[in-house]
Design a protein around this motif. Structure first.
Motif, PDB file in Angstrom:
ATOM      1  N   VAL A   1       1.017   3.614   2.966  1.00 31.40           N
ATOM      2  CA  VAL A   1       1.622   3.018   4.163  1.00 31.40           C
ATOM      3  C   VAL A   1       3.145   2.981   4.012  1.00 31.40           C
ATOM      4  CG1 VAL A   1       1.787   0.897   5.533  1.00 31.40           C
ATOM      5  CG2 VAL A   1      -0.443   1.692   4.720  1.00 31.40           C
TER       6      VAL A   1
ATOM      7  N   PRO B   1      -5.796  22.435   6.692  1.00 31.64           N
ATOM      8  CA  PRO B   1      -6.263  22.232   5.328  1.00 31.64           C
ATOM      9  C   PRO B   1      -7.725  21.797   5.301  1.00 31.64           C
ATOM     10  CG  PRO B   1      -5.033  20.309   6.069  1.00 31.64           C
ATOM     11  CD  PRO B   1      -4.979  21.312   7.185  1.00 31.64           C
TER      12      PRO B   1
ATOM     13  N   VAL C   1      -7.247   7.453   7.874  1.00 32.63           N
ATOM     14  CA  VAL C   1      -6.481   8.356   8.744  1.00 32.63           C
ATOM     15  C   VAL C   1      -7.229   8.563  10.064  1.00 32.63           C
ATOM     16  CG1 VAL C   1      -5.588  10.712   8.980  1.00 32.63           C
ATOM     17  CG2 VAL C   1      -5.333   9.487   6.811  1.00 32.63           C
TER      18      VAL C   1
ATOM     19  N   GLN D   1       0.862  -1.198   0.000  1.00 33.16           N
ATOM     20  CA  GLN D   1       0.000   0.000   0.000  1.00 33.16           C
ATOM     21  C   GLN D   1       0.896   1.245   0.000  1.00 33.16           C
ATOM     22  OE1 GLN D   1      -3.091   0.607  -0.597  1.00 33.16           O
ATOM     23  NE2 GLN D   1      -4.119  -1.339  -0.292  1.00 33.16           N
TER      24      GLN D   1
ATOM     25  N   ASP E   1      -6.967   8.908  -4.063  1.00 33.64           N
ATOM     26  CA  ASP E   1      -8.334   8.868  -4.612  1.00 33.64           C
ATOM     27  C   ASP E   1      -8.365   9.469  -6.019  1.00 33.64           C
ATOM     28  OD1 ASP E   1      -9.290   7.743  -2.258  1.00 33.64           O
ATOM     29  OD2 ASP E   1     -10.133   9.607  -1.470  1.00 33.64           O
TER      30      ASP E   1
ATOM     31  N   LEU F   1      -3.797  10.259   0.855  1.00 36.92           N
ATOM     32  CA  LEU F   1      -4.967   9.443   0.507  1.00 36.92           C
ATOM     33  C   LEU F   1      -5.929  10.192  -0.413  1.00 36.92           C
ATOM     34  CD1 LEU F   1      -5.647   7.471   3.797  1.00 36.92           C
ATOM     35  CD2 LEU F   1      -4.553   6.690   1.693  1.00 36.92           C
ATOM     36  N   THR F   2      -6.002  11.497  -0.286  1.00 35.02           N
ATOM     37  CA  THR F   2      -6.825  12.255  -1.234  1.00 35.02           C
ATOM     38  C   THR F   2      -6.171  12.228  -2.614  1.00 35.02           C
ATOM     39  OG1 THR F   2      -7.635  13.626   0.588  1.00 35.02           O
ATOM     40  CG2 THR F   2      -7.980  14.465  -1.649  1.00 35.02           C
TER      41      THR F   2
ATOM     42  N   LEU G   1      -6.346  -0.059   4.062  1.00 30.12           N
ATOM     43  CA  LEU G   1      -6.306   0.507   2.704  1.00 30.12           C
ATOM     44  C   LEU G   1      -6.657  -0.533   1.646  1.00 30.12           C
ATOM     45  CD1 LEU G   1      -3.313   2.996   2.911  1.00 30.12           C
ATOM     46  CD2 LEU G   1      -5.770   3.464   2.965  1.00 30.12           C
TER      47      LEU G   1
ATOM     48  N   SER H   1      -2.936  -0.324   9.035  1.00 31.83           N
ATOM     49  CA  SER H   1      -3.235   0.646   7.967  1.00 31.83           C
ATOM     50  C   SER H   1      -3.236  -0.031   6.597  1.00 31.83           C
ATOM     51  CB  SER H   1      -2.189   1.768   7.941  1.00 31.83           C
ATOM     52  OG  SER H   1      -2.343   2.618   9.042  1.00 31.83           O
ATOM     53  N   MET H   2      -2.277  -0.928   6.409  1.00 27.91           N
ATOM     54  CA  MET H   2      -2.196  -1.641   5.138  1.00 27.91           C
ATOM     55  C   MET H   2      -3.493  -2.431   4.892  1.00 27.91           C
ATOM     56  SD  MET H   2       0.656  -4.525   4.186  1.00 27.91           S
ATOM     57  CE  MET H   2      -0.224  -5.860   5.013  1.00 27.91           C
TER      58      MET H   2
ATOM     59  N   PHE I   1     -10.954  18.076  -7.559  1.00 30.63           N
ATOM     60  CA  PHE I   1      -9.687  17.748  -6.896  1.00 30.63           C
ATOM     61  C   PHE I   1      -8.672  18.887  -7.083  1.00 30.63           C
ATOM     62  CE2 PHE I   1     -11.184  13.279  -7.062  1.00 30.63           C
ATOM     63  CZ  PHE I   1     -10.737  12.800  -5.852  1.00 30.63           C
TER      64      PHE I   1
ATOM     65  N   SER J   1      -0.695  11.983   5.741  1.00 26.12           N
ATOM     66  CA  SER J   1      -1.406  10.780   5.267  1.00 26.12           C
ATOM     67  C   SER J   1      -2.735  11.153   4.626  1.00 26.12           C
ATOM     68  CB  SER J   1      -1.698   9.826   6.431  1.00 26.12           C
ATOM     69  OG  SER J   1      -0.532   9.189   6.864  1.00 26.12           O
ATOM     70  N   MET J   2      -3.413  12.115   5.246  1.00 23.96           N
ATOM     71  CA  MET J   2      -4.688  12.568   4.701  1.00 23.96           C
ATOM     72  C   MET J   2      -4.499  13.107   3.272  1.00 23.96           C
ATOM     73  SD  MET J   2      -7.088  15.547   6.346  1.00 23.96           S
ATOM     74  CE  MET J   2      -6.144  16.890   5.596  1.00 23.96           C
TER      75      MET J   2
ATOM     76  N   ALA K   1      -0.328  12.654  10.431  1.00 31.85           N
ATOM     77  CA  ALA K   1      -1.716  12.322  10.072  1.00 31.85           C
ATOM     78  C   ALA K   1      -2.196  13.208   8.919  1.00 31.85           C
ATOM     79  CB  ALA K   1      -2.623  12.470  11.291  1.00 31.85           C
ATOM     80  N   THR K   2      -1.863  14.496   8.983  1.00 29.36           N
ATOM     81  CA  THR K   2      -2.266  15.415   7.905  1.00 29.36           C
ATOM     82  C   THR K   2      -1.599  15.023   6.589  1.00 29.36           C
ATOM     83  OG1 THR K   2      -2.549  17.162   9.542  1.00 29.36           O
ATOM     84  CG2 THR K   2      -2.412  17.848   7.248  1.00 29.36           C
TER      85      THR K   2
ATOM     86  N   ALA L   1       1.271   0.001  11.237  1.00 27.45           N
ATOM     87  CA  ALA L   1       1.452   0.071   9.782  1.00 27.45           C
ATOM     88  C   ALA L   1       0.720  -1.088   9.097  1.00 27.45           C
ATOM     89  CB  ALA L   1       2.940   0.056   9.436  1.00 27.45           C
TER      90      ALA L   1
ATOM     91  N   PHE M   1     -11.356  17.132   2.015  1.00 25.01           N
ATOM     92  CA  PHE M   1     -11.897  16.953   0.666  1.00 25.01           C
ATOM     93  C   PHE M   1     -13.325  16.433   0.705  1.00 25.01           C
ATOM     94  CE2 PHE M   1     -12.522  14.541  -3.298  1.00 25.01           C
ATOM     95  CZ  PHE M   1     -12.297  15.570  -4.208  1.00 25.01           C
TER      96      PHE M   1
ATOM     97  N   GLU N   1      -9.264   7.701  -9.780  1.00 20.69           N
ATOM     98  CA  GLU N   1     -10.232   8.241 -10.746  1.00 20.69           C
ATOM     99  C   GLU N   1      -9.566   8.556 -12.089  1.00 20.69           C
ATOM    100  OE1 GLU N   1     -13.364  10.774  -9.406  1.00 20.69           O
ATOM    101  OE2 GLU N   1     -13.183  10.101  -7.322  1.00 20.69           O
TER     102      GLU N   1
ATOM    103  N   LEU O   1      -9.706  15.837  11.107  1.00 20.28           N
ATOM    104  CA  LEU O   1      -9.123  14.912  10.136  1.00 20.28           C
ATOM    105  C   LEU O   1     -10.200  14.390   9.198  1.00 20.28           C
ATOM    106  CD1 LEU O   1      -6.773  12.744  12.393  1.00 20.28           C
ATOM    107  CD2 LEU O   1      -6.043  14.371  10.635  1.00 20.28           C
ATOM    108  N   SER O   2      -9.817  14.194   7.956  1.00 19.04           N
ATOM    109  CA  SER O   2     -10.680  13.468   7.025  1.00 19.04           C
ATOM    110  C   SER O   2      -9.895  12.268   6.508  1.00 19.04           C
ATOM    111  CB  SER O   2     -11.162  14.369   5.889  1.00 19.04           C
ATOM    112  OG  SER O   2     -10.103  14.772   5.071  1.00 19.04           O
ATOM    113  N   GLN O   3     -10.516  11.514   5.642  1.00 12.15           N
ATOM    114  CA  GLN O   3     -10.014  10.235   5.116  1.00 12.15           C
ATOM    115  C   GLN O   3     -10.206   9.140   6.177  1.00 12.15           C
ATOM    116  OE1 GLN O   3      -9.210   9.088   2.244  1.00 12.15           O
ATOM    117  NE2 GLN O   3      -8.826  10.908   0.999  1.00 12.15           N
TER     118      GLN O   3
END
Lengths: 235, 235
Positions: free
Chosen positions: A73, B53, B73, A70, A104, A100-101, B100, B96-97, A144, A96-97, A93-94, B93, B56, A108, B68-70
């Motif tokens: 990760v 931030p 996360v 992944q 995404d 992950l966006t 995901l 998380s793997m 996005f 990672s966020m 964490a931010t 980890a 999304f 797409e 936090l989002s996602q």
């Protein structure tokens, strides 16, 4: 990074499909941006079937006893070791966020040419791809892109003043999107001054500039995530 | 968890679309499995536009100054606080793997009814959905299901002996898939004894059993990730 740290970081092996940048490139950029030696190994299906837990798909990172799959990760594991994220739980964490966006968006962008799934060739789903690419260009890509534009208007990097690995991933993703959809992205780009400046800023980092000019950099092609099929771009 | 720890965990607010389980349910299950109080808030578009931030998309977790989002996360943030993961960097980890890989499966299960993207209704993409659902049932679902079956044959939980939050997410995902594709999943299930036993094991956890029987549990419906459209299932 100091040379001592570089020497300590050796022993990284990245297993990924050969012949395309793909998701492996997000991991390569982390190594290249920090001058970290790593071994780039051709992924072979079945290679890790006896590992517990078995990785679902490449990229796979092996580092001593550690085996991770992944992309997000792997990057979260590497980032504190390579100095690619601030050593603070909330900033990790931010990061990672953001990663992950970006992931995404990557899905797409890929699905624009594979709306019926990865088991069939593009040539078997061209009509559906044309519809999905249209929706991607009209709706999803602007959403996005404006999201990241908004964040980057607050600072040179996604975390503000601190450079971190999602900056590399964002660069790679919009390099891919502008390769795949030069007309559509070209029409959108004037709305995205901060994102465009960010792309140039990443490309000008000395180690990244050297990497992009080297033969280690794999070009985008029609096997990867980001494919330039003129039929799918705006005319 | 002790009552004292429960009281300390208060102050969690989950913002998510109302009227569907969706990705919010993965976060709810973490709270419910640990008896952790939280506020379930209807997500409003634009609600966090001024946050830096900006998230999304929901789910969004607010906890004091933390936003936090996602989903993955949020779960990685909550898990050590709720006792839903072993406090060890490599096991975090690995969790998380798994999360995901489950998230990848969730996207593909969703795209079975939305192959042309989320901006158009299912009714506008029924023909394409039939093709994508066929590919999901024939190729992708068995690949993911066998992946988790293989892991669960090594132990009662994804991490082996230790229960962790991806166990909840795997449960939710296969609950959704067996709701959406009862015939196709029913045909596959006999090949998946460890996965089926795992589903029953999670459902029997006392706090989860109580939650599933409560009116707090949102049923799957035709607005969510996992939709039962008979036309998309095997006959």
């Amino acid at each position: 990074m100091s040379t001592t740290e570089n020497r300590k970081s050796a022993g990284y092996r990245l297993h990924y499909w050969q012949g395309l940048p793909g998701r492996g490139e997000y991991v390569r950029l982390a190594f290249e941006a920090t001058g970290t030696p790593f071994e780039d190994v051709a992924f072979e299906p079945g290679r890790f079937d006896d590992h517990v837990p078995r990785p679902f798909a490449p990229p796979v990172l092996v580092h001593g006893d550690v085996l991770l799959s992944q992309t997000a990760v792997i990057l979260d594991y590497l980032a504190p070791r390579l100095g690619l994220v601030v050593d603070d739980p909330m900033l990790r964490a931010t990061s990672s966020m953001h990663q992950l966006t970006i992931a995404d968006l990557v899905v797409e962008a890929h699905d624009a040419h594979h709306p019926l799934g990865p088991q069939a060739y593009y040539e078997e789903q061209k009509a559906e791809a044309k519809k999905r690419a249209r929706a991607f260009i009209d709706h999803r890509l602007p959403k996005f892109a404006r999201h990241f534009e908004n964040i980057l208007q607050k600072g040179p990097w996604l975390l503000g003043d601190a450079f971190s690995y999602p900056d590399l991933s964002l660069f790679q993703t919009f390099a891919g999107i502008s390769h795949a959809f030069p007309n559509a992205y070209g029409r959108l780009a004037p709305e995205l001054p901060a994102l465009e400046a960010h792309r140039a800023r990443v490309a000008a980092l000395p180690k990244i500039a050297a990497y992009l000019a080297s033969d280690r950099r794999r070009p985008f092609n029609d096997s990867g995530l980001f494919r330039h099929y003129p039929a799918l771009d705006e005319s």
